[in-house]
Write an enzyme that holds these catalytic residues in place. Sequence first.
Site, PDB file in Angstrom:
ATOM      1  N   THR A  67      -3.891 -22.185   5.365  1.00 44.77           N
ATOM      2  CA  THR A  67      -2.541 -21.766   6.014  1.00 44.77           C
ATOM      3  C   THR A  67      -2.085 -20.489   5.932  1.00 44.77           C
ATOM      4  OG1 THR A  67      -1.916 -22.590   4.507  1.00 44.77           O
ATOM      5  CG2 THR A  67      -2.201 -24.310   5.620  1.00 44.77           C
TER       6      THR A  67
ATOM      7  N   ASP B 139     -10.043  -9.047   7.434  1.00 47.85           N
ATOM      8  CA  ASP B 139     -11.186  -7.722   8.446  1.00 47.85           C
ATOM      9  C   ASP B 139     -12.410  -6.906   8.568  1.00 47.85           C
ATOM     10  OD1 ASP B 139      -9.424  -9.250  10.844  1.00 47.85           O
ATOM     11  OD2 ASP B 139      -8.284  -7.620  10.931  1.00 47.85           O
TER      12      ASP B 139
ATOM     13  N   HIS C   3       0.899  -1.279  -0.325  1.00 48.47           N
ATOM     14  CA  HIS C   3      -0.229   0.066  -0.011  1.00 48.47           C
ATOM     15  C   HIS C   3       0.754   1.244   0.347  1.00 48.47           C
ATOM     16  CE1 HIS C   3      -3.840  -1.777   0.746  1.00 48.47           C
ATOM     17  NE2 HIS C   3      -3.010  -2.696   0.368  1.00 48.47           N
TER      18      HIS C   3
HETATM   19  C1  HEM Z   1      -4.712  -6.587  -6.866  1.00 50.10           C
HETATM   20  C2  HEM Z   1      -4.471  -7.056  -5.465  1.00 50.10           C
HETATM   21  C3  HEM Z   1      -4.536  -6.902  -4.712  1.00 50.10           C
HETATM   22  C4  HEM Z   1      -6.117  -6.992  -3.686  1.00 50.10           C
HETATM   23  C5  HEM Z   1      -7.146  -6.067  -4.739  1.00 50.10           C
HETATM   24  C6  HEM Z   1      -5.573  -6.834  -3.086  1.00 50.10           C
HETATM   25  C7  HEM Z   1      -7.233  -6.658  -1.522  1.00 50.10           C
HETATM   26  C8  HEM Z   1      -6.716  -6.509  -0.080  1.00 50.10           C
HETATM   27  C9  HEM Z   1      -6.963  -6.934   0.806  1.00 50.10           C
HETATM   28  C10 HEM Z   1      -8.966  -6.194   0.109  1.00 50.10           C
HETATM   29  C11 HEM Z   1      -7.345  -7.688   1.704  1.00 50.10           C
HETATM   30  C12 HEM Z   1      -8.148  -7.936   3.108  1.00 50.10           C
HETATM   31  C13 HEM Z   1      -7.870  -6.382   3.975  1.00 50.10           C
HETATM   32  C14 HEM Z   1      -8.949  -6.828   5.501  1.00 50.10           C
HETATM   33  O1  HEM Z   1      -9.926  -6.309   5.397  1.00 50.10           O
HETATM   34  O2  HEM Z   1      -8.281  -6.434   6.657  1.00 50.10           O
HETATM   35  C15 HEM Z   1      -6.217  -7.828   1.674  1.00 50.10           C
HETATM   36  C16 HEM Z   1      -5.202  -8.038   2.702  1.00 50.10           C
HETATM   37  C17 HEM Z   1      -4.073  -8.180   2.002  1.00 50.10           C
HETATM   38  N1  HEM Z   1      -2.925  -8.134   1.588  1.00 50.10           N
HETATM   39 FE1  HEM Z   1      -3.833  -7.878  -0.410  1.00 50.10          FE
HETATM   40  N2  HEM Z   1      -4.614  -6.783  -2.265  1.00 50.10           N
HETATM   41  C18 HEM Z   1      -3.748  -6.668  -3.362  1.00 50.10           C
HETATM   42  C19 HEM Z   1      -2.952  -6.948  -4.022  1.00 50.10           C
HETATM   43  C20 HEM Z   1      -1.670  -7.551  -2.386  1.00 50.10           C
HETATM   44  C21 HEM Z   1      -0.265  -7.301  -2.871  1.00 50.10           C
HETATM   45  C22 HEM Z   1       0.573  -7.271  -3.958  1.00 50.10           C
HETATM   46  C23 HEM Z   1       0.350  -7.797  -1.372  1.00 50.10           C
HETATM   47  C24 HEM Z   1       2.016  -7.944  -0.918  1.00 50.10           C
HETATM   48  C25 HEM Z   1       2.640  -7.841  -2.112  1.00 50.10           C
HETATM   49  C26 HEM Z   1      -1.033  -7.982  -0.406  1.00 50.10           C
HETATM   50  C27 HEM Z   1      -0.678  -8.026   0.648  1.00 50.10           C
HETATM   51  C28 HEM Z   1      -1.856  -8.178   1.533  1.00 50.10           C
HETATM   52  C29 HEM Z   1      -2.041  -9.088   3.074  1.00 50.10           C
HETATM   53  C30 HEM Z   1      -0.245  -9.901   3.425  1.00 50.10           C
HETATM   54  C31 HEM Z   1      -3.163  -9.066   3.342  1.00 50.10           C
HETATM   55  C32 HEM Z   1      -3.105  -9.439   4.778  1.00 50.10           C
HETATM   56  C33 HEM Z   1      -3.454  -8.476   5.679  1.00 50.10           C
HETATM   57  C34 HEM Z   1      -3.590  -9.376   7.043  1.00 50.10           C
HETATM   58  O3  HEM Z   1      -3.852 -10.208   7.012  1.00 50.10           O
HETATM   59  O4  HEM Z   1      -3.756  -8.262   8.154  1.00 50.10           O
HETATM   60  N3  HEM Z   1      -1.879  -8.083  -1.135  1.00 50.10           N
HETATM   61  N4  HEM Z   1      -5.846  -7.979   0.383  1.00 50.10           N
END
Ligand code: HEM
Length: 359
Positions: free
Chosen positions: A217, A203, A73
Amino acid sequence: MAFNTLSVVFLAITTARLTSAAYSKPVTCATGQKTAHAACCVLFPILDDIQANLFDGGKCGEEVHESLRLTFHDAIGFSPSLGGGGADGSIFYFDKVETAFGANAGIDDIVDAQTPFINKYNTTITAGDFIQFAGAVGVGNCPGAPRVPFFLNRPAAKAASPAGLIPEPFDSITKILARFAEVNFSPEEVVALLASHTVAAADHVDVTIPGSPFDSTPGVFDTQLFIETQLRGTGFPGTGGNNGEVESPLAGEIRLQSDAALARDPRTACAWQSFAANQAKMQREFGAAMAKMAVIGQDKRKMVDCSDVIPIPKPVVGTPHLPAGKTMGDIEQACTSSAFPTLTADPGPATSVAPVPPS
Ligand code: HEM
Ligand SMILES: *[C@@H]1O[C@H](CO)[C@@H](O)[C@H](O)[C@H]1NC(C)=O
């Protein structure tokens, strides 16, 4: 003749080694660790501190998941047409602006959790460096992760990122791929970056089921995300989901519309499938894509390679499998040029996936 050829080759190798050694000047830091560049020594005390006090003794839990999300982000906040500084720490320096973006729902938690550390070390490294360093160290706590490279020397952000640059789970694949293409990422690299969702939970997508992971997992950097997103959705959303949530195949698991669509779109389905049973390929391509993402908007020639400070991750736990109760008939084949790898299911009846505990 053979001997001569061999000694020429040997000489060439020795010279290459000497040259790279002269450039890299390996040092022993005051704290005892070795690294290729003296400038990297400042990172060891920070490493020890965040492992003990941010990541709960080196775990792959909620703070790691959130720190990994934060790297994205912050970094994606650059556009050739709209501006922004990319991986520059603007999400910290201008947090009031950026944490208010819809796509940043929940990101304030990790900005708050990292703030004492960023402030403690702010005469040593910038917030932009800290955020990418914490992400590289953190994901390395997840068994099966690659050792993500880390480069040091991001200047402090000058301005907040423009709004609207962070992909949302309800965006179309066309929109998502176009956004990444603006920062020079191919569809294959986008899929590789999404391996991050193997150590992840949501969340805010569905507030009725907080902490629901994207695969079964969430503490292991394995390929299950690429397998489980290819299973037919069988009616396990919560009741609060309309925010880019679609049906998941397992009780307790949440599925993003964007992940489901990337797994099925003709532009990305074969790349998605290629990781399903190939841990080594996923590791390699995720590591390379992360290294590229971490320097979006930065001049890499002004940075120092401190990758050798990042600890070497533990090997993956488990092997690629279908969750208990599933069969190959539950796989929705999407790649048209090759078949999904044949997998067997865990024994026993279907089980539900536990939420990731909040930190
Ligand atoms: C198409 C691109 C992406 C979309 C639409 C997306 C969307 C999301 C959404 C909606 C969440 C849930 C947030 C919440 O409700 O707490 C999430 C979590 C997460 N995203 Fe993505 N994401 C994308 C790409 C990425 C990329 C490129 C990374 C890192 C390199 C990433 C890493 C993560 C991680 C680690 C979480 C988990 C956070 C947690 O468990 O607290 N995401 N993502
Ligand atoms: C470092 O953090 C302190 C708060 O602990 C703050 O007062 C100071 O302005 C910060 N310095 C820089 C360079 O960001």
